[in-house]
Write a protein that holds these residues in place. Structure first.
Motif, PDB file in Angstrom:
ATOM      1  N   TRP A  13      24.464 -31.979 -54.726  1.00  0.00           N
ATOM      2  CA  TRP A  13      25.261 -31.256 -53.405  1.00  0.00           C
ATOM      3  C   TRP A  13      26.627 -31.118 -53.637  1.00  0.00           C
ATOM      4  O   TRP A  13      27.391 -32.110 -53.698  1.00  0.00           O
ATOM      5  CB  TRP A  13      24.527 -32.092 -52.255  1.00  0.00           C
ATOM      6  N   ASN A  16      29.709 -30.318 -48.968  1.00  0.00           N
ATOM      7  CA  ASN A  16      30.471 -31.146 -48.111  1.00  0.00           C
ATOM      8  C   ASN A  16      31.709 -30.457 -47.845  1.00  0.00           C
ATOM      9  O   ASN A  16      32.641 -30.354 -48.680  1.00  0.00           O
ATOM     10  CB  ASN A  16      30.729 -32.642 -48.641  1.00  0.00           C
ATOM     11  N   ARG A  17      31.906 -30.157 -46.501  1.00  0.00           N
ATOM     12  CA  ARG A  17      32.995 -29.188 -46.067  1.00  0.00           C
ATOM     13  C   ARG A  17      33.953 -30.303 -45.498  1.00  0.00           C
ATOM     14  O   ARG A  17      34.895 -29.596 -44.909  1.00  0.00           O
ATOM     15  CB  ARG A  17      32.714 -28.236 -45.207  1.00  0.00           C
ATOM     16  N   SER A  19      33.452 -33.141 -43.413  1.00  0.00           N
ATOM     17  CA  SER A  19      32.847 -33.955 -42.295  1.00  0.00           C
ATOM     18  C   SER A  19      31.645 -34.328 -42.839  1.00  0.00           C
ATOM     19  O   SER A  19      30.727 -34.870 -41.813  1.00  0.00           O
ATOM     20  CB  SER A  19      32.799 -33.566 -41.111  1.00  0.00           C
ATOM     21  N   GLY A  20      30.939 -34.170 -44.106  1.00  0.00           N
ATOM     22  CA  GLY A  20      29.463 -34.475 -44.510  1.00  0.00           C
ATOM     23  C   GLY A  20      28.514 -33.734 -43.554  1.00  0.00           C
ATOM     24  O   GLY A  20      28.826 -32.694 -43.297  1.00  0.00           O
ATOM     25  N   THR A  21      27.526 -34.285 -43.100  1.00  0.00           N
ATOM     26  CA  THR A  21      26.548 -33.884 -42.517  1.00  0.00           C
ATOM     27  C   THR A  21      26.714 -34.301 -41.054  1.00  0.00           C
ATOM     28  O   THR A  21      25.588 -34.503 -40.059  1.00  0.00           O
ATOM     29  CB  THR A  21      25.150 -34.140 -42.821  1.00  0.00           C
ATOM     30  N   SER A  22      27.798 -34.081 -40.416  1.00  0.00           N
ATOM     31  CA  SER A  22      28.340 -34.397 -39.081  1.00  0.00           C
ATOM     32  C   SER A  22      27.565 -33.637 -38.219  1.00  0.00           C
ATOM     33  O   SER A  22      27.510 -34.031 -36.958  1.00  0.00           O
ATOM     34  CB  SER A  22      29.673 -34.277 -38.803  1.00  0.00           C
ATOM     35  N   TYR A  27      27.897 -28.305 -42.556  1.00  0.00           N
ATOM     36  CA  TYR A  27      27.910 -28.518 -44.035  1.00  0.00           C
ATOM     37  C   TYR A  27      27.352 -27.570 -44.672  1.00  0.00           C
ATOM     38  O   TYR A  27      26.626 -26.811 -44.096  1.00  0.00           O
ATOM     39  CB  TYR A  27      27.139 -29.812 -44.324  1.00  0.00           C
TER      40      TYR A  27
END
Length: 158
Positions: A13, A16-17, A19-22, A27
């Motif tokens: 993967w 990740n921008r 903040s992960g999968t916040s 994302y």
């Protein structure tokens, strides 16, 4: 065991921008598909599911796998039947129905256009599609219909 074959791929993967999968939109769906000795393949989700339209999505790859497997099985069956194929293309389509947050493919339709060397090969070329379908490992592994709408064309005389 010569009858047992194993295929290894890796995915990574890359979406990740920061903040992960916040959050669902926080994302990216970008990923890389890898196999030893091959260039990486850029993947993502379908654009409907917030993916990158410039990358391959898993649904396209499934339809591609079915079309490619049928073509390779078909070429083998053509040789066995004495059919000389000079060109082969396919315009395959897959239909998937979404149900809630999941879904499933309903069917894939393969539309191979096969060019054969001589008119006397047309019927055997058409029959080779059924044999190829029966031999295709991928088609035998899915739980939905894989239909075929072949077109057989005779190569122009040279």
């Amino acid at each position: 065991m010569k009858d047992l074959h194993e295929y290894r791929v890796g995915i990574e993967w890359t979406g990740n921008r920061g903040s992960g999968t916040s959050g669902y939109r926080a994302y990216g769906r970008e990923l890389l598909i890898r196999a030893d000795g091959k260039p990486a393949l850029a993947g993502s989700a379908d654009p409907t599911f917030h993916g990158d339209r410039d990358r391959w999505n898993p649904e396209e790859l499934l339809v591609t796998a079915l079309a490619q497997c049928h073509m390779l099985s078909y070429l083998h069956m053509a040789v066995r039947a004495g059919v000389v194929v000079t060109a082969y293309t396919d315009a395959a389509t897959g239909t998937m129905r979404q149900r809630g947050i999941g879904g499933a493919f309903e069917e894939v339709v393969l539309r191979p256009r096969v060019v054969v060397a001589e008119a006397g090969m047309v019927e055997a070329a058409r029959a080779a599609h059924a044999e190829a379908s029966a031999a295709c490992f991928i088609a035998n592994s899915v739980n939905f219909p894989v239909r075929h709408e072949p077109e057989i064309v005779v190569a122009p005389a040279s």
